[in-house]
Write an enzyme that holds these catalytic residues in place. Structure first.
Site, PDB file in Angstrom:
ATOM      1  N   CYS A 118     -15.107 -49.452 -88.384  1.00 26.52           N
ATOM      2  CA  CYS A 118     -16.371 -49.918 -88.943  1.00 26.52           C
ATOM      3  C   CYS A 118     -17.098 -48.766 -89.632  1.00 26.52           C
ATOM      4  CB  CYS A 118     -17.244 -50.498 -87.829  1.00 26.52           C
ATOM      5  SG  CYS A 118     -18.856 -51.105 -88.404  1.00 26.52           S
ATOM      6  N   CYS A 120     -19.966 -47.897 -89.112  1.00 23.84           N
ATOM      7  CA  CYS A 120     -20.806 -47.199 -88.139  1.00 23.84           C
ATOM      8  C   CYS A 120     -20.025 -46.129 -87.381  1.00 23.84           C
ATOM      9  CB  CYS A 120     -21.416 -48.193 -87.143  1.00 23.84           C
ATOM     10  SG  CYS A 120     -20.248 -48.839 -85.918  1.00 23.84           S
ATOM     11  N   CYS A 150     -17.240 -55.742 -85.902  1.00 23.89           N
ATOM     12  CA  CYS A 150     -17.427 -54.578 -85.042  1.00 23.89           C
ATOM     13  C   CYS A 150     -18.090 -55.001 -83.731  1.00 23.89           C
ATOM     14  CB  CYS A 150     -18.290 -53.546 -85.766  1.00 23.89           C
ATOM     15  SG  CYS A 150     -18.653 -52.076 -84.767  1.00 23.89           S
ATOM     16  N   CYS A 153     -21.773 -52.878 -83.593  1.00 19.02           N
ATOM     17  CA  CYS A 153     -22.935 -53.202 -84.428  1.00 19.02           C
ATOM     18  C   CYS A 153     -22.879 -54.589 -85.056  1.00 19.02           C
ATOM     19  CB  CYS A 153     -23.093 -52.146 -85.521  1.00 19.02           C
ATOM     20  SG  CYS A 153     -21.792 -52.210 -86.779  1.00 19.02           S
ATOM     21  N   CYS A 176       3.637 -52.088 -92.401  1.00 20.54           N
ATOM     22  CA  CYS A 176       4.965 -51.862 -92.986  1.00 20.54           C
ATOM     23  C   CYS A 176       5.037 -52.247 -94.470  1.00 20.54           C
ATOM     24  CB  CYS A 176       6.043 -52.583 -92.191  1.00 20.54           C
ATOM     25  SG  CYS A 176       5.804 -54.369 -92.000  1.00 20.54           S
ATOM     26  N   HIS A 207       9.389 -58.163 -91.242  1.00 25.09           N
ATOM     27  CA  HIS A 207       9.464 -56.711 -91.420  1.00 25.09           C
ATOM     28  C   HIS A 207      10.130 -56.431 -92.766  1.00 25.09           C
ATOM     29  CE1 HIS A 207       9.205 -52.564 -90.476  1.00 25.09           C
ATOM     30  NE2 HIS A 207      10.496 -52.367 -90.306  1.00 25.09           N
ATOM     31  N   ASP A 224      13.762 -46.374 -93.172  1.00 30.86           N
ATOM     32  CA  ASP A 224      12.547 -47.024 -92.692  1.00 30.86           C
ATOM     33  C   ASP A 224      11.426 -45.993 -92.716  1.00 30.86           C
ATOM     34  OD1 ASP A 224      10.417 -48.079 -91.032  1.00 30.86           O
ATOM     35  OD2 ASP A 224      11.836 -49.630 -90.435  1.00 30.86           O
ATOM     36  N   GLU A 227       9.039 -45.629 -89.579  1.00 30.84           N
ATOM     37  CA  GLU A 227       9.596 -44.936 -88.423  1.00 30.84           C
ATOM     38  C   GLU A 227      10.151 -43.563 -88.789  1.00 30.84           C
ATOM     39  OE1 GLU A 227       9.868 -47.075 -85.048  1.00 30.84           O
ATOM     40  OE2 GLU A 227       8.147 -47.321 -86.385  1.00 30.84           O
TER      41      GLU A 227
END
Length: 357
Positions: A118, A120, A150, A153, A176, A207, A224, A227
């Site tokens: 957020c 804040c 949030c 807030c 991903c 994925h 990948d 990873e």
């Protein structure tokens, strides 16, 4: 008795004849128009959507921007070190570039984002819904906007799922989809050279990853970026414990079913429970004919007719045939030395997706 056979001309005639027959045969066997390949199946609709996805990584301005924002000096310094320390004689210089880019991208460039923070300063947010992007003003190709609230807030926070790889060079965060999109743009800028050696890989179970063609190893290599993993196609089944149905690869001149390469028998979801494999084959065949015809049309703009057919043979048909033979006969080696379970994403998220090993 002397022979007057012109073997060079004979070779060319054989190659040209083969290319013409193969394209004609494939065209007759494939669906004749795109309407015949359409389906409500997610697999087939995704093949339609992604068939030309590599074009997003070929924009010259985006490629220049990629080279501007990455630390080339740092990358190449480490590439030199990798080359000097390597004990694998099959790896070429560009393979070390790929290995170093995997490390650099994961540890120095891009950030995994489970949920946004957020304004804040609090990271305690909860997702409350989704919002579509403005269709009239969407240069970042945002697919959806995730809306969070949030807890501290009560302000609303949005996380846009960006699909424009050039825009991701600025935001440098995501999951991903964003990781692979941005990584492929940089990879193309570093080693693409206009050749058909970059591949986007899509999995029906939510994925994506990528591959590149290694001239040293003489094959397509799994990557990948999330990873930071190189050449471990059984990562998902063996290490994550992920069950999968279809894995499809998209490169410049081909669409290919990579399910056998990435899915072990014990982790294979029955494909016919998802969509008839014959329907998937037909839609792949359709787009491969279109890609071959597109290549031939483009070659004819630069080369004579006979040379264009020869190039279709060497650049499209030979690589396709070789890979299909390899996929039919070679077995992927189980991953070794990798931790169990997915390493990116929260523990709760990976467990819910069946990727915790």
């Amino acid at each position: 008795m002397s022979s007057n056979i012109d073997y060079s001309r004979l070779k060319d005639e054989l190659i040209i004849g083969y290319s013409k027959r193969k394209l004609s045969t494939e065209k007759k066997a494939a669906p004749s128009n795109i309407r015949e390949t359409q389906s409500s199946s997610q697999v087939i609709s995704s093949i339609h959507t992604l068939s030309d996805c590599l074009t997003r990584y070929q924009n010259p301005d985006a490629l220049d921007k990629a080279l501007d924002v990455i630390d080339l000096a740092k990358i190449y310094e480490n590439v030199e070190r990798r080359e000097q320390e390597s004990t694998n004689p099959l790896l070429n210089y560009d393979d070390f570039i790929v290995l170093e880019l995997l490390r650099y991208f994961k540890h120095d460039f891009f950030i995994w984002l489970n949920s946004p923070s957020c304004r804040c300063g609090s990271s305690e947010v909860v997702q409350i819904g989704l919002k579509p992007p403005d269709p009239a003003n969407n240069p970042d190709r945002i697919s959806i906007i995730e809306i969070y609230q949030c807890k501290k807030c009560n302000q609303y926070v949005g996380f846009s799922r960006i699909n424009n790889p050039a825009a991701l060079l600025d935001t440098r965060k995501g999951r991903c989809g964003e990781w692979v999109n941005c990584f492929l743009l940089i990879l193309t800028a570093l080693i693409g050279e206009g050749k058909d050696r970059i591949r986007y890989v899509w999995n029906n179970e939510d994925h994506v990853w990528c591959e590149y063609y290694s001239f040293g190893l003489k094959r397509w290599v799994h990557l990948d970026p999330c990873e930071g993993v190189f050449d471990e196609p059984l990562l998902y089944c063996e290490n994550w414990g992920k069950r999968m149905s279809y894995v499809i690869g998209f490169n410049k001149y081909s669409v290919v079913d990579l399910s056998r390469k990435y899915i072990t028998q014990d982790r294979q979801i029955e494909q016919s429970d998802i969509v008839d494999p014959e329907k998937v084959k037909k839609v792949i065949d359709f787009f491969n004919v279109k890609k071959a015809e597109g290549y031939l049309a483009e070659a004819r703009l630069t080369y004579p007719e006979k040379e264009s057919w020869k190039l279709l043979y060497t650049d499209v048909f030979v690589p396709r045939n070789r890979e299909l033979d390899d996929l039919a006969t070679e077995e992927s080696t189980p991953s070794s030395g990798l931790p169990k379970g997915r390493q990116t994403g929260s523990a709760e998220w990976t467990k819910a997706r069946g990727e915790d090993g």
